[in-house]
Design an enzyme around this catalytic site. Sequence first.
Site, short mmCIF file in Angstrom:
data_model
loop_
_atom_site.label_atom_id
_atom_site.label_comp_id
_atom_site.label_asym_id
_atom_site.label_seq_id
_atom_site.Cartn_x
_atom_site.Cartn_y
_atom_site.Cartn_z
N GLY A 1 -16.84 -8.29 -45.51
CA GLY A 1 -16.39 -9.36 -46.39
C GLY A 1 -15.13 -9.97 -45.83
N HIS A 2 -15.05 -11.29 -45.83
CA HIS A 2 -13.80 -11.90 -45.41
C HIS A 2 -13.48 -13.11 -46.28
CE1 HIS A 2 -17.15 -13.01 -42.71
NE2 HIS A 2 -16.72 -14.24 -42.86
N GLN B 1 -16.35 -4.26 -39.68
CA GLN B 1 -15.99 -2.84 -39.88
C GLN B 1 -15.00 -2.36 -38.81
OE1 GLN B 1 -19.74 -3.43 -39.98
NE2 GLN B 1 -19.34 -4.04 -42.06
N ASP C 1 -11.41 -3.44 -42.66
CA ASP C 1 -10.40 -4.05 -43.53
C ASP C 1 -9.02 -4.08 -42.89
OD1 ASP C 1 -12.44 -4.19 -45.51
OD2 ASP C 1 -12.06 -2.09 -45.97
N LYS D 1 -9.18 -8.47 -39.68
CA LYS D 1 -9.73 -9.09 -38.47
C LYS D 1 -9.90 -10.59 -38.66
CE LYS D 1 -13.20 -6.20 -38.66
NZ LYS D 1 -12.70 -5.15 -39.55
P1 IMP Z 1 -22.69 0.67 -45.15
O1 IMP Z 1 -22.21 -0.10 -43.97
O2 IMP Z 1 -22.86 -0.15 -46.39
O3 IMP Z 1 -23.92 1.48 -44.83
O4 IMP Z 1 -21.56 1.74 -45.52
C1 IMP Z 1 -21.26 2.82 -44.67
C2 IMP Z 1 -19.77 3.13 -44.68
O5 IMP Z 1 -19.07 2.04 -44.08
C3 IMP Z 1 -19.17 3.29 -46.07
O6 IMP Z 1 -18.12 4.22 -45.98
C4 IMP Z 1 -18.62 1.92 -46.36
O7 IMP Z 1 -17.58 1.98 -47.31
C5 IMP Z 1 -18.11 1.53 -44.99
N1 IMP Z 1 -18.04 0.07 -44.81
C6 IMP Z 1 -19.08 -0.77 -44.63
N2 IMP Z 1 -18.64 -2.04 -44.48
C7 IMP Z 1 -17.31 -1.98 -44.55
C8 IMP Z 1 -16.28 -2.99 -44.44
O8 IMP Z 1 -16.51 -4.18 -44.22
N3 IMP Z 1 -15.00 -2.52 -44.57
C9 IMP Z 1 -14.71 -1.21 -44.75
N4 IMP Z 1 -15.62 -0.26 -44.86
C10 IMP Z 1 -16.91 -0.63 -44.75
#
Ligand code: IMP
Length: 458
Positions: free
Chosen positions: A39-40, A232, A12, A15
């Site tokens: 998400g974007h 991420q 977040d 990017k």
């Molecule tokens: P997962 O990727 O859904 O398995 O989540 C694992 C960790 O990564 C959690 O702390 C999520 O909140 C974080 N996370 C996953 N995708 C994003 C993103 O796009 N932005 C910020 N945090 C993310």
Amino acid sequence: MTVTIVGSQLGDEGKGGIVDLYGDDVDVVARYQGGDNAGHTVVHEGEEYKLSLVPSGAIRGKVGVLGNGCVVNPRTLFDEIDTLQERGLDPDVRIAERAHVILPFHRVLDGIEEELKSETDDEVGTTGRGIGPTYEDKAGRRGVRVGDLLDPDVLRERLEYVVPQKRAVVEDVYDLDVDELDDPDAFDVDAIFEEFREFGRRFEAEDMTVNAGAFLSATIDEGQNVMLEGAQGTIIDIDHGNYPYVTSSNPTAGGAATGTGLSPGVVGDGEVIGIVKAYLTRVGSGPLPTELGGVVGDTPGYDEQGEGENEELANYIREEGGEYGTVTGRPRRVGWLDLPMLRHSTRVSGFTGIAINHLDVLAGLDEVKVGHTYTLDGEELASMPATTEQWKRCEANLKSFDGWPEIDWADAADEGYDALPENAKAYVEYIESELDTPAYAIGVGPGRGETIVREHPF
Ligand code: IMP
């Protein structure tokens, strides 16, 4: 050449805005890891699009590739493509045959494991999209890949191996009855086969699958520009982040090579731009030494009141910056910029430049702080320690900057760097000097035009 975009913090960082900014010079945008957990929001010709899989460049007529390092949920992908088509766009999206497929049971298992961990307050706060379980099956050599969807015999064979195992995990390990779950079909070979074989037919009919490495190499050989887009951020990288509060892939620059099939030399010959938010946010659980505050009871891993005096400041920054998850809508935890974190990210990915976003959000504060170093067991640290337990015990040594006023940011973006308030420039120059990396761009507002561009990497 290639330009690789890497999140330097916890995701977040904005990017998408930087991918967009440099997008005009790009022919192909390839994502190298993650799935529909990202998400974007893209604004194109006055229309807003919220996407999680389709690369933003594909909205602007570029070729978008989901590399082999991605995990792809075809339900989400085709939903997004269909919605875009209904809105009059025709995105050109190619999917690596080697990318793994998120199957319905992966999401269910993600939920079950988080639920179990939450009993001891150990949940990661995942997005619930089945990301971890899919990468687990990839590493366990029992996954289903996009290429497998094109071959009915292979698909059935793979499902017949993996699905009974997953059923057994639910029943024998978690002691749950599959037939009483919300989606029992998620564990039914025939149901999955029917649905996912159909996705395979569509991939084939629309000629969407590619050998990503070969496709991207040929693109580069033809003299075209390729942008490699990480999702991420570094601190939730499975290897270089704060394990276990991480996602299950490599957002760092090394992932750009393994997740596309381009060689490390190709990636390293190009530019690697680290995206830095001017403060910190975090959506999941885990430590945050410069934390100001989360939303008690509404933020994963944030069930206790944080440092009360800072809650108000955290709320202010959250509202000014619109800090709510794009995928989940969850309010983000907020903290000051953390330099030990950024020194770690810069080393891991070898940033050739950085982009600093959301500088405008901090405008109007009397004082802006940063975590300059940490103290751990009486010792001063300039970078992050390797274990999360140590990181949790780090105390941030804060450095204070005088705040800067609200100005007309769109004008500043037009006029260039010199139009920034002096104190804002001092903040930017401190970051550049500590990371020994130039700021190529400075984001001063959400719009595409609200960025001060100092360097064009292509
Ligand atoms: P997962 O990727 O859904 O398995 O989540 C694992 C960790 O990564 C959690 O702390 C999520 O909140 C974080 N996370 C996953 N995708 C994003 C993103 O796009 N932005 C910020 N945090 C993310």
